[in-house]
Design an enzyme around this catalytic site. Structure first.
Site, PDB file in Angstrom:
ATOM      1  N   HIS A   9      35.881  20.711  27.095  1.00  0.00           N
ATOM      2  CA  HIS A   9      37.147  20.150  26.510  1.00  0.00           C
ATOM      3  C   HIS A   9      37.099  19.894  25.056  1.00  0.00           C
ATOM      4  CE1 HIS A   9      33.973  17.180  27.626  1.00  0.00           C
ATOM      5  NE2 HIS A   9      34.791  16.252  26.724  1.00  0.00           N
ATOM      6  N   CYS A  65      31.316  24.067  22.205  1.00  0.00           N
ATOM      7  CA  CYS A  65      31.331  22.672  22.547  1.00  0.00           C
ATOM      8  C   CYS A  65      31.639  21.627  21.347  1.00  0.00           C
ATOM      9  CB  CYS A  65      30.294  22.099  23.448  1.00  0.00           C
ATOM     10  SG  CYS A  65      28.431  21.835  22.779  1.00  0.00           S
ATOM     11  N   HIS A  98      17.033  39.027  12.954  1.00  0.00           N
ATOM     12  CA  HIS A  98      15.523  38.789  13.494  1.00  0.00           C
ATOM     13  C   HIS A  98      15.574  38.428  14.720  1.00  0.00           C
ATOM     14  CE1 HIS A  98      14.057  37.546   9.258  1.00  0.00           C
ATOM     15  NE2 HIS A  98      14.778  38.724   9.226  1.00  0.00           N
ATOM     16  N   ARG A 137       8.573  40.418  18.580  1.00  0.00           N
ATOM     17  CA  ARG A 137       8.759  39.003  18.918  1.00  0.00           C
ATOM     18  C   ARG A 137       9.918  38.666  19.845  1.00  0.00           C
ATOM     19  NH1 ARG A 137       7.925  37.633  12.337  1.00  0.00           N
ATOM     20  NH2 ARG A 137       5.795  38.024  12.392  1.00  0.00           N
TER      21      ARG A 137
HETATM   22  C1  RB5 Z   1      31.506  16.088  25.005  1.00  0.00           C
HETATM   23  O1  RB5 Z   1      31.992  15.117  24.375  1.00  0.00           O
HETATM   24  C2  RB5 Z   1      30.457  16.570  24.162  1.00  0.00           C
HETATM   25  O2  RB5 Z   1      29.300  15.701  24.403  1.00  0.00           O
HETATM   26  C3  RB5 Z   1      29.909  18.103  24.260  1.00  0.00           C
HETATM   27  O3  RB5 Z   1      31.083  18.855  23.789  1.00  0.00           O
HETATM   28  C4  RB5 Z   1      28.655  18.490  23.268  1.00  0.00           C
HETATM   29  O4  RB5 Z   1      28.847  18.051  21.939  1.00  0.00           O
HETATM   30  C5  RB5 Z   1      27.466  18.188  23.871  1.00  0.00           C
HETATM   31  O5  RB5 Z   1      26.414  18.833  23.520  1.00  0.00           O
END
Ligand code: RB5
Length: 170
Positions: A9, A65, A98, A137
């Site tokens: 989200h 995220c 790399h 690697r």
């Molecule tokens: C969501 O609030 C947040 O924790 C998530 O998007 C992220 O940053 C987690 O690593």
């Protein structure tokens, strides 16, 4: 290329813009969600893109995220995934040259859109420097449980960090 996309989200806005950017460049994208601001769990979205890329059905993945970190950790739990969380161009380039990164993790809360657009372009356009030390690697990254157990046993026997690495590989 066929690109798997997902975000939680805190990242779905960039995920949708990245899809537009990639399609404008002729890539095929698949959106594994999420599609609105209803709170969800980033591991679910990192895992699904990781699995999509590891299956071979997608060439690469991009996940977003809030920070890039949680979803990158999740994607990297999938065997065969090399996910790089990057915030600036040079580390993005190196992740391809790399590390042959096959998944890119980005942050919607910490990185501006213009930078993200640039990072996506670098990720898509930069080749892996295959055939030399980097291939060797990256192949090591694919080691499984047996190698992990051996490394743990070596540590338990008191190995000093890096002591097993032949000079030829340095
Ligand atoms: C969501 O609030 C947040 O924790 C998530 O998007 C992220 O940053 C987690 O690593």
């Amino acid at each position: 290329m066929k690109i798997a996309l997902a975000a939680d989200h805190a990242g779905f806005g960039y995920k949708d813009k990245i899809a537009e950017q990639l399609r404008a460049q002729g890539h095929e994208t698949h959106d594994f969600g999420t599609r609105d601001a209803t709170p969800v769990d980033y591991p679910d979205y990192g895992f699904v893109v990781g699995a999509a890329v590891a299956s071979g059905r997608y060439d690469r993945g991009i996940v977003v995220c809030g920070s890039s970190l949680g979803i990158a950790i999740a994607a990297n739990k999938v065997e065969g995934v090399r996910c790089a969380a990057v915030v600036e161009p040079y580390s993005c380039e190196l992740a391809r040259r790399h590390n042959d990164a096959n998944v890119l993790a980005l942050s919607e809360r910490l990185t501006g859109w213009e930078m993200v657009e640039r990072l996506v372009a670098i990720f898509m356009e930069t080749p892996f420097e295959s055939g030399g030390r980097h291939s060797h690697r990256v192949a090591k990254l694919a080691f499984g449980v047996a190698e992990q157990t051996k490394a743990e046993a070596d540590l338990a026997r008191g190995y000093v960090e890096g002591a097993q690495t032949p000079k030829s590989l340095l």
